[in-house]
Scaffold this motif. Structure first.
Motif, PDB file in Angstrom:
ATOM      1  N   THR A  75      -3.463  16.608 -16.904  1.00 13.14           N
ATOM      2  CA  THR A  75      -2.083  16.125 -16.922  1.00 13.14           C
ATOM      3  C   THR A  75      -1.654  15.656 -15.538  1.00 13.14           C
ATOM      4  OG1 THR A  75      -1.543  17.605 -18.746  1.00 13.14           O
ATOM      5  CG2 THR A  75       0.302  16.764 -17.449  1.00 13.14           C
ATOM      6  N   VAL A  76      -1.980  16.421 -14.501  1.00  9.57           N
ATOM      7  CA  VAL A  76      -1.609  16.052 -13.129  1.00  9.57           C
ATOM      8  C   VAL A  76      -2.227  14.708 -12.761  1.00  9.57           C
ATOM      9  CG1 VAL A  76      -1.935  16.691 -10.710  1.00  9.57           C
ATOM     10  CG2 VAL A  76      -1.164  18.395 -12.342  1.00  9.57           C
ATOM     11  N   GLU A  77      -3.513  14.516 -13.058  1.00 10.91           N
ATOM     12  CA  GLU A  77      -4.180  13.257 -12.723  1.00 10.91           C
ATOM     13  C   GLU A  77      -3.670  12.098 -13.581  1.00 10.91           C
ATOM     14  OE1 GLU A  77      -8.307  14.336 -13.013  1.00 10.91           O
ATOM     15  OE2 GLU A  77      -8.329  15.110 -10.961  1.00 10.91           O
ATOM     16  N   GLY A  78      -3.333  12.364 -14.841  1.00 12.79           N
ATOM     17  CA  GLY A  78      -2.760  11.323 -15.697  1.00 12.79           C
ATOM     18  C   GLY A  78      -1.387  10.879 -15.226  1.00 12.79           C
ATOM     19  N   TYR A  79      -0.546  11.843 -14.828  1.00 11.62           N
ATOM     20  CA  TYR A  79       0.782  11.507 -14.319  1.00 11.62           C
ATOM     21  C   TYR A  79       0.695  10.749 -12.995  1.00 11.62           C
ATOM     22  CZ  TYR A  79       3.137  14.447 -17.820  1.00 11.62           C
ATOM     23  OH  TYR A  79       3.627  14.985 -18.975  1.00 11.62           O
ATOM     24  N   LEU A  80      -0.307  11.054 -12.189  1.00 14.91           N
ATOM     25  CA  LEU A  80      -0.516  10.308 -10.940  1.00 14.91           C
ATOM     26  C   LEU A  80      -0.821   8.841 -11.255  1.00 14.91           C
ATOM     27  CD1 LEU A  80      -1.093  10.368  -7.774  1.00 14.91           C
ATOM     28  CD2 LEU A  80      -3.469  10.499  -8.477  1.00 14.91           C
ATOM     29  N   SER A 105      -3.522  13.245  -5.371  1.00 14.02           N
ATOM     30  CA  SER A 105      -2.974  12.209  -4.496  1.00 14.02           C
ATOM     31  C   SER A 105      -3.925  11.022  -4.500  1.00 14.02           C
ATOM     32  CB  SER A 105      -2.783  12.737  -3.072  1.00 14.02           C
ATOM     33  OG  SER A 105      -4.013  13.099  -2.515  1.00 14.02           O
ATOM     34  N   ALA A 106      -3.366   9.859  -4.295  1.00 15.12           N
ATOM     35  CA  ALA A 106      -4.167   8.635  -4.253  1.00 15.12           C
ATOM     36  C   ALA A 106      -3.486   7.629  -3.338  1.00 15.12           C
ATOM     37  CB  ALA A 106      -4.322   8.039  -5.649  1.00 15.12           C
ATOM     38  N   GLU A 107      -4.302   6.860  -2.670  1.00 14.96           N
ATOM     39  CA  GLU A 107      -3.799   5.735  -1.895  1.00 14.96           C
ATOM     40  C   GLU A 107      -4.103   4.499  -2.719  1.00 14.96           C
ATOM     41  OE1 GLU A 107      -4.832   3.664   2.307  1.00 14.96           O
ATOM     42  OE2 GLU A 107      -4.609   5.856   2.314  1.00 14.96           O
ATOM     43  N   ILE A 108      -3.070   3.719  -3.001  1.00 13.98           N
ATOM     44  CA  ILE A 108      -3.242   2.541  -3.854  1.00 13.98           C
ATOM     45  C   ILE A 108      -2.845   1.275  -3.099  1.00 13.98           C
ATOM     46  CG2 ILE A 108      -2.857   3.860  -5.968  1.00 13.98           C
ATOM     47  CD1 ILE A 108      -0.045   2.551  -6.104  1.00 13.98           C
ATOM     48  N   VAL A 109      -3.490   0.178  -3.483  1.00  8.49           N
ATOM     49  CA  VAL A 109      -3.156  -1.155  -2.979  1.00  8.49           C
ATOM     50  C   VAL A 109      -2.753  -1.997  -4.190  1.00  8.49           C
ATOM     51  CG1 VAL A 109      -3.998  -3.210  -1.807  1.00  8.49           C
ATOM     52  CG2 VAL A 109      -4.744  -0.962  -1.042  1.00  8.49           C
ATOM     53  N   ASP A 126      -8.366   5.539  -2.235  1.00  9.10           N
ATOM     54  CA  ASP A 126      -8.783   6.908  -1.956  1.00  9.10           C
ATOM     55  C   ASP A 126      -8.077   7.814  -2.947  1.00  9.10           C
ATOM     56  OD1 ASP A 126      -9.969   9.073  -0.645  1.00  9.10           O
ATOM     57  OD2 ASP A 126      -8.310   9.275   0.771  1.00  9.10           O
ATOM     58  N   ARG A 127      -8.799   8.829  -3.468  1.00 12.50           N
ATOM     59  CA  ARG A 127      -8.215   9.725  -4.464  1.00 12.50           C
ATOM     60  C   ARG A 127      -8.694  11.143  -4.203  1.00 12.50           C
ATOM     61  NH1 ARG A 127      -9.281  11.871  -9.644  1.00 12.50           N
ATOM     62  NH2 ARG A 127     -11.444  11.257  -9.540  1.00 12.50           N
ATOM     63  N   ASN A 128      -7.814  12.141  -4.426  1.00 11.59           N
ATOM     64  CA  ASN A 128      -8.176  13.530  -4.204  1.00 11.59           C
ATOM     65  C   ASN A 128      -7.335  14.421  -5.113  1.00 11.59           C
ATOM     66  OD1 ASN A 128      -9.359  15.800  -2.991  1.00 11.59           O
ATOM     67  ND2 ASN A 128      -7.705  15.959  -1.499  1.00 11.59           N
ATOM     68  N   THR A 129      -7.964  15.471  -5.641  1.00  9.90           N
ATOM     69  CA  THR A 129      -7.237  16.484  -6.401  1.00  9.90           C
ATOM     70  C   THR A 129      -7.527  17.833  -5.772  1.00  9.90           C
ATOM     71  OG1 THR A 129      -7.433  15.197  -8.438  1.00  9.90           O
ATOM     72  CG2 THR A 129      -6.873  17.520  -8.672  1.00  9.90           C
ATOM     73  N   GLU A 130      -6.473  18.489  -5.322  1.00 13.98           N
ATOM     74  CA  GLU A 130      -6.608  19.799  -4.693  1.00 13.98           C
ATOM     75  C   GLU A 130      -6.269  20.885  -5.699  1.00 13.98           C
ATOM     76  OE1 GLU A 130      -4.350  20.119  -1.107  1.00 13.98           O
ATOM     77  OE2 GLU A 130      -5.208  18.272  -0.275  1.00 13.98           O
ATOM     78  N   ARG A 139       0.853  -1.203   0.000  1.00 16.48           N
ATOM     79  CA  ARG A 139       0.000   0.000   0.000  1.00 16.48           C
ATOM     80  C   ARG A 139       0.884   1.247   0.000  1.00 16.48           C
ATOM     81  NH1 ARG A 139      -5.501   1.243   2.196  1.00 16.48           N
ATOM     82  NH2 ARG A 139      -5.699  -1.005   2.422  1.00 16.48           N
ATOM     83  N   PHE A 140       0.595   2.171  -0.924  1.00 20.00           N
ATOM     84  CA  PHE A 140       1.354   3.412  -1.062  1.00 20.00           C
ATOM     85  C   PHE A 140       0.414   4.603  -1.159  1.00 20.00           C
ATOM     86  CE2 PHE A 140       4.612   0.489  -2.391  1.00 20.00           C
ATOM     87  CZ  PHE A 140       5.812   1.128  -2.149  1.00 20.00           C
ATOM     88  N   ARG A 141       0.909   5.756  -0.760  1.00 21.92           N
ATOM     89  CA  ARG A 141       0.267   7.036  -1.065  1.00 21.92           C
ATOM     90  C   ARG A 141       1.125   7.676  -2.145  1.00 21.92           C
ATOM     91  NH1 ARG A 141      -3.499  10.244  -0.067  1.00 21.92           N
ATOM     92  NH2 ARG A 141      -4.257   9.120   1.742  1.00 21.92           N
ATOM     93  N   VAL A 142       0.509   7.985  -3.285  1.00 16.69           N
ATOM     94  CA  VAL A 142       1.210   8.552  -4.434  1.00 16.69           C
ATOM     95  C   VAL A 142       0.691   9.972  -4.650  1.00 16.69           C
ATOM     96  CG1 VAL A 142       1.749   8.250  -6.881  1.00 16.69           C
ATOM     97  CG2 VAL A 142       1.370   6.246  -5.452  1.00 16.69           C
ATOM     98  N   ASN A 143       1.599  10.913  -4.909  1.00 12.56           N
ATOM     99  CA  ASN A 143       1.241  12.313  -5.152  1.00 12.56           C
ATOM    100  C   ASN A 143       1.867  12.789  -6.454  1.00 12.56           C
ATOM    101  OD1 ASN A 143      -0.066  12.824  -2.598  1.00 12.56           O
ATOM    102  ND2 ASN A 143       1.968  12.834  -1.699  1.00 12.56           N
ATOM    103  N   PHE A 144       1.180  13.715  -7.113  1.00 17.79           N
ATOM    104  CA  PHE A 144       1.792  14.442  -8.230  1.00 17.79           C
ATOM    105  C   PHE A 144       1.380  15.897  -8.103  1.00 17.79           C
ATOM    106  CE2 PHE A 144       2.804  16.226 -12.246  1.00 17.79           C
ATOM    107  CZ  PHE A 144       3.961  15.574 -12.602  1.00 17.79           C
ATOM    108  N   THR A 145       2.384  16.779  -8.078  1.00 17.66           N
ATOM    109  CA  THR A 145       2.162  18.220  -7.964  1.00 17.66           C
ATOM    110  C   THR A 145       2.575  18.886  -9.257  1.00 17.66           C
ATOM    111  OG1 THR A 145       2.678  18.093  -5.609  1.00 17.66           O
ATOM    112  CG2 THR A 145       2.734  20.279  -6.612  1.00 17.66           C
TER     113      THR A 145
END
Length: 192
Positions: free
Chosen positions: A64-69, A156-160, A89-93, A49-55
């Motif tokens: 582009t931000v969501e695609g790169y994530l 950001s997203a939490e992935i399994v 879990d997924r979120n875009t701020e 399980r990881f939390r992945v972010n792209f800024t």
């Protein structure tokens, strides 16, 4: 080299320098001090399980931000030896800021030798006689401010991660290799 040739070379160098400054965030790790800000980062939460972010920076679109994530999640899944991942879990701020600054080219300063003198005009407009002077302004001359809005996105997203065949009935599950194959042509990497 003639003066004209030197001016052309200098203007091309300046244009190249300015275009390097105006670049959307490429697919890169988010390390402070890079020539273009932003990028991906991840944090391990459990073994799979990881939390992945792209800024992204102000020139990077939300798409582009969501695609790169998604691309980073897929790449990380393959690097860790798994076949597919599910987004838990997924979120875009959105960070939107508006800056209002005085126009740097507008300066109604006439020097100390003029004392309190300043230009002053009267003109006749559609609403009758009006006046203008550089300190008090007028709605007709009200464009002395530079207003700009800067928008930045961070996803950001939490992935399994899992091995084996991806479940066909889970819409949050992604085949990592298929994501990499489909998104890879749209990924822009930093210039070397």
């Amino acid at each position: 080299m003639s003066r004209k040739s030197a001016a052309i070379v200098a203007s091309l160098a300046l244009a190249g320098l300015l275009s390097a400054c105006a670049t959307a965030t490429p697919y890169q790790p988010n390390i402070p001090g890079q020539s273009v800000s932003g990028g991906y980062s991840e944090q391990r939460i459990e073994a799979n399980r990881f939390r992945v972010n792209f800024t992204g920076n102000s020139l990077t679109s939300r798409e582009t931000v969501e695609g790169y994530l998604l691309f980073r999640a897929a790449e990380l899944t393959v690097q860790e030896g798994y076949d597919w991942f599910a987004i838990v879990d997924r979120n875009t701020e959105t960070d939107r800021r508006t800056y209002v600054e005085r126009d740097p080219f507008y300066s109604p300063w006439y020097g100390p030798s003029y004392g309190y003198w300043r230009p002053y005009w009267r003109y006749y407009g559609g609403f009758g006689w009006r006046t203008w002077d550089p300190w008090w302004g007028d709605p007709f001359w009200a464009d002395r401010m530079d207003v700009r809005t800067v928008t930045k996105f961070e996803a950001s997203a939490e992935i399994v991660m899992n091995r084996g065949a991806k479940p066909a009935d889970d819409p949050r599950a992604f085949d990592a290799r298929a994501v990499i194959a489909n998104l890879s042509p749209r990924v822009t990497r930093p210039a070397t």
